[in-house]
Motif scaffolding. Structure first.
Motif, PDB file in Angstrom:
ATOM      1  N   ASP A 169       7.918   6.794  16.723  1.00  0.00           N
ATOM      2  CA  ASP A 169       8.773   6.657  17.919  1.00  0.00           C
ATOM      3  C   ASP A 169       8.614   5.498  18.581  1.00  0.00           C
ATOM      4  OD1 ASP A 169      10.050   7.287  20.275  1.00  0.00           O
ATOM      5  OD2 ASP A 169       9.047   8.865  20.965  1.00  0.00           O
ATOM      6  N   LEU A 170       9.464   4.665  18.757  1.00  0.00           N
ATOM      7  CA  LEU A 170       9.530   3.477  19.639  1.00  0.00           C
ATOM      8  C   LEU A 170      10.221   3.474  21.078  1.00  0.00           C
ATOM      9  CD1 LEU A 170      10.493   1.054  16.552  1.00  0.00           C
ATOM     10  CD2 LEU A 170       7.894   1.882  17.327  1.00  0.00           C
ATOM     11  N   GLY A 198      10.261  -1.983  21.082  1.00  0.00           N
ATOM     12  CA  GLY A 198      10.195  -2.377  19.545  1.00  0.00           C
ATOM     13  C   GLY A 198       8.791  -3.131  19.224  1.00  0.00           C
ATOM     14  N   VAL A 252       5.456  -3.339  17.343  1.00  0.00           N
ATOM     15  CA  VAL A 252       4.643  -2.453  16.679  1.00  0.00           C
ATOM     16  C   VAL A 252       3.407  -3.365  16.206  1.00  0.00           C
ATOM     17  CG1 VAL A 252       4.384  -1.123  14.553  1.00  0.00           C
ATOM     18  CG2 VAL A 252       6.353  -1.129  16.004  1.00  0.00           C
ATOM     19  N   GLU A 286      13.054   4.134  16.510  1.00  0.00           N
ATOM     20  CA  GLU A 286      12.014   4.445  15.443  1.00  0.00           C
ATOM     21  C   GLU A 286      11.875   3.538  14.266  1.00  0.00           C
ATOM     22  OE1 GLU A 286      12.927   8.322  13.915  1.00  0.00           O
ATOM     23  OE2 GLU A 286      14.122   7.318  12.036  1.00  0.00           O
ATOM     24  N   ALA A 317      14.110   0.190  10.688  1.00  0.00           N
ATOM     25  CA  ALA A 317      14.256   0.394  11.985  1.00  0.00           C
ATOM     26  C   ALA A 317      15.187   1.227  12.087  1.00  0.00           C
ATOM     27  CB  ALA A 317      14.592  -0.831  12.959  1.00  0.00           C
ATOM     28  N   THR A 368       1.945   1.494  19.006  1.00  0.00           N
ATOM     29  CA  THR A 368       3.231   1.237  19.736  1.00  0.00           C
ATOM     30  C   THR A 368       2.830   1.064  21.093  1.00  0.00           C
ATOM     31  OG1 THR A 368       3.830   3.499  20.168  1.00  0.00           O
ATOM     32  CG2 THR A 368       4.720   2.285  17.948  1.00  0.00           C
TER      33      THR A 368
END
Length: 819
Positions: A701-702, A706, A708, A762, A731, A789
């Motif tokens: 889950d982002l 975005g 990471v 995500e 993505a 994240t």
């Protein structure tokens, strides 16, 4: 750059020539067979030879892929008729089972609508490349000129075909001297089944254009030199090779007509010494058929006319007459495969009259790539590109043979071939003013401007420290040793390049250890900027060795600001959750600053529009785009950085943990980082041939953004250049794209990657093993995968200047960036 150990091809590490959408055909003895030969009837063989004449005979008769310069073994693709002919001529042919398996392996298809050549997404198609050059010209009108130098054979015949479009790259704002700017010409795609050359030349163009104005070396190269790039010399043939055909020649249907063996070998069709010396074939279906006359093909005629138009004639007509030492220009014809750097003459073993200087430049190019530098060709070649350039005009002509395959894997191309050859091409771009002289001098490396690397920033009137390392040893020793010398002198010139003829702005550099007495030396200078105007200043650094040779220029930028009139950008960096100050790296365009323990930073900058970014370990970065810094103003931009949170942590100890795995990917206890288990693509043994299998992490889950941060441990034992472990990311359910590729052998090590997926909701991480047709090894082991994240966006207070005190309980409501 750090040179990797280079593994030269062994008899079992040969060309990956994949057969897929269509079946290749091969011209056999006498070239009288026009019918297609079934892929299962074709084998790759190694034929031992005892003389150059035997090797030339095999090259004229068979589809010869490679001639090994060390042992004279010719590797070729043959069918039953070829084998019968070999035996009748007294040759013995050893089948290479690994290369044969690669030859027969089916081509993997790309997903429908994917860019690139099917199964090879890193290589653009003819149409994609044509669209790209138009886009480059539109985006860089002051740097790019598109030149239509002629037509392909099919275009000339009204059968479709393509224009031969060349990119001339140079700054229109900078005028050359009386003789114009010195020129580098690079040609790709002469032989259409060789995938890597066209893409390398294309990416070289992008590399230059994307970094002009920010990279000092690229900026001075395009200001003062011209780079002429013919991305694809044979687009008709390339279009056929994109389908998987082993198509080498152009599409001329007047000879060996109607078959896939038709066409003329463009690298045997040049007029200089055309057909002179047994280095080409008169048989129309031969892979090295030279055509009915020198320059008969529209492609070679167009290239010769263009070469004649941009390079002066600097050499007499006799084969023993040298070009003058101060001759200008270089031509590179890029091919694959073999990892070789070759120069004139190709048609004879006799050294050319500029042989020593050509060796020096060849060894320099090979230093960057690890290739083998060699005078001449691996077998006799007449009517070639490189001999035309040198023989007719005195321009150093080189053939560069890339990699280990015609249809090279994307992992090998992007992981090794591309970065190594970009370095070599940039070096070659530097020395084209005097290519017979400059490669013999030292390189200026590790340029440092006031402690900030090659781009420095200081106030007018300041004393600026300059430094560099001068190295006279960077040559390949794979085929002989290049003489090296001690460093004798070093200098930096401010705004006035050395070739201007003016000594204005020249500043000598002193040896860092007190004396110039070794072949690698550090040197320093102090530049008084009191007489310099605010703005950007060019620094040209170069060194001279004890032989009297000046090496190439290496560039630097020095930006000067007036403390009375220049803007200041300042601010503070905070933890968005706790409100605590953070030490952070601040990037403003090409400049760097540091926020200290109190989180404060301040930077006086030239007027302009700048992108501003703050980064700290364990936190997601934050940026402002287009910060307008004008006039004598103070602009405040403060940051509240969000700490990463662990969204996925998997150590392979408690089952799949949401990971999905294609067989044979599985959890194994045979090897691990911690404590006893890891994922492996080949548990209990070696991996197999022709695999394309994946291990996919569960979706992450982002919601918070975005950014990471991915870490994992792994070790691998993969056949170098042929089998690859790919790390990929997707993505929002979209296609997976490459983050990194691994091959060769490595012990356990941790990798860390920062990924910016924009507004994605995500992400999925994938580990994918891709193997060719043969020779499995121990494989790839992956352990302790962690994905971190950013937490959901924090909203709340926005302060005017970012420095208000009080209300510390409200820090948790701060946004990502305070302004």
């Amino acid at each position: 750059m750090v040179l990797r150990p280079r593994h030269r091809p062994t008899p079992t590490l040969l060309a990956l020539l994949l057969v897929g959408l269509t079946t290749p055909t091969f011209g056999g003895p006498g070239c009288d067979r026009h019918a297609a030969v079934a892929a299962e009837d074709v084998q790759v063989v190694r034929v031992a030879t005892t003389s150059r004449a035997q090797r030339d005979l095999l090259a004229r008769t068979l589809d010869a892929w490679r001639i090994d310069p060390a042992d004279g073994v010719v590797t070729a693709a043959v069918d039953g008729a070829d084998l019968t002919w070999l035996r009748s001529e007294g040759f013995s042919a050893e089948v290479d089972d690994d290369a044969t398996a690669r030859l027969r392996a089916p081509r993997r298809r790309s997903p429908e609508g994917s860019p690139g050549i099917p199964g090879f997404p890193c290589y653009r198609t003819v149409e994609e490349r044509m669209a790209l050059v138009q886009d480059l010209a539109a985006r860089h009108p002051d740097l790019v000129t598109l030149v239509d130098i002629g037509d392909s054979w099919e275009k000339q015949q009204g059968l479709g075909g393509y224009d031969l479009v060349l990119l001339r790259l140079t700054s229109a704002a900078v005028v050359g001297g009386p003789g114009g700017k010195p020129r580098l010409m690079v040609i790709g795609g002469t032989h259409s089944r060789e995938y890597t050359p066209v893409e390398l030349v294309t990416r070289f163009a992008e590399h230059l254009l994307d970094r002009y104005g920010t990279d000092p070396d690229i900026t001075w190269i395009l200001d003062h030199h011209e780079v002429h790039l013919l991305l694809d010399a044979n687009p008709d043939g390339r279009k056929r090779a994109e389908t998987g055909l082993s198509w080498r020649k152009n599409a001329d249907d007047d000879f060996c007509g109607g078959s896939n063996d038709r066409g003329i070998d463009l690298n045997r069709n040049y007029t200089f010494r055309w057909g002179c010396c047994g280095g080409s074939s008169t048989s129309p279906c031969s892979p090295i058929f030279r055509g009915p006359a020198g320059g008969s093909e529209p492609e070679t005629a167009a290239i010769m006319a263009y070469v004649d138009s941009i390079f002066p004639d600097q050499r007499g007509d006799g084969l023993t007459l040298p070009a003058p030492d101060d001759s200008t220009g270089v031509l590179l014809d890029v091919h694959s495969f073999g990892e070789d750097v070759l120069w004139s003459w190709g048609f004879t073993t006799t050294q050319p009259p500029n042989g020593a200087a050509l060796y020096t430049l060849g060894r320099k190019y090979a230093y960057f790539t690890g290739y083998r530098p060699q005078h001449g060709s691996l077998g006799t070649v007449d009517g070639s590109t490189k001999d035309y350039a040198y023989g007719e005009l005195g321009v150093p002509g080189f053939t560069i043979e890339l990699g280990n395959a015609f249809f090279e894997s994307c992992g090998a191309f992007e992981g090794t071939i591309l970065p190594d050859n970009l370095d070599a091409l940039l070096y070659t771009s530097k020395i084209v003013r005097t290519p017979y002289l400059t490669p013999g001098g030292p390189e200026a490396l590790l340029v440092d401007v006031d402690g900030d690397g090659p781009v420095g920033l200081a106030e007018v009137g300041a004393q600026v420290s300059l430094g560099a390392t001068f190295d006279d040893t960077r040559y390949s020793s794979a085929n002989g040793v290049e003489p090296t010398h001690t460093i004798a002198e070093a200098e930096v010139r401010v705004d006035v390049p050395p070739w201007s003829g003016s000594a204005r702005g020249s500043l000598p550099m002193a040896p860092a250890d007190g004396s110039f007495d070794t072949s690698v030396e550090g040197a320093t200078a102090n530049l008084d900027t009191a007489g310099l105007a605010p703005g950007r200043h060019f620094l040209y650094l170069r060194g001279r060795d004890s032989s009297g040779r000046w090496g190439p220029v290496t560039g630097g930028f020095l930006y000067l600001v007036d403390p009375a009139t220049s803007p200041v950008i300042r601010g503070r960096v905070l933890d968005a959750v706790t409100g605590a100050p953070l030490s952070a790296d601040i990037r403003l365009g090409p400049f760097r600053a540091q926020a200290g323990a109190d989180g404060l930073y301040s930077l006086r900058v030239p007027a302009g529009s700048w992108d501003l970014t703050a980064e700290a370990p364990g936190y997601g970065p934050a940026s402002f785009s287009g910060v307008e810094a004008q006039g004598n103003r103070t602009i405040v931009r403060s940051f509240a950085l969000r700490p990463f949170e662990t969204a996925l942590l998997h150590d392979a100890e408690s089952g799949p943990g949401g990971f999905t795995a294609d067989a044979p990917w599985a959890i194994t206890s045979e090897s691990a980082q911690s404590p006893v288990s890891a994922w492996s693509d080949s548990p209990g043994g070696n991996y197999g041939a022709g695999l394309d299998v994946s291990l996919v992490a569960p979706a992450v889950d982002l919601t918070g953004g975005g950014a990471v941060e991915l870490t994992f441990w792994h070790r691998f034992d993969l056949e170098s250049g042929f089998d690859f472990g790919h790390l990929e990311v997707s993505a929002d359910g979209g296609p997976f794209t490459s983050v990194a590729s691994f091959d060769g052998i490595s012990g356990w090590r941790q990798e860390r990657f920062s990924l910016d997926l924009g507004d994605a909701a995500e992400a999925r991480i994938r580990f994918r093993l891709e193997t060719d047709g043969a020779l499995g090894r121990d494989g790839w082991y992956v352990d302790d995968v962690e994905v971190r994240t950013l937490p959901p966006q924090l909203g709340g207070l926005v302060f005017a200047d970012g420095f208000e005190a009080g209300d510390t309980a409200a820090w948790s409501r701060f946004p990502v960036v305070l302004e």
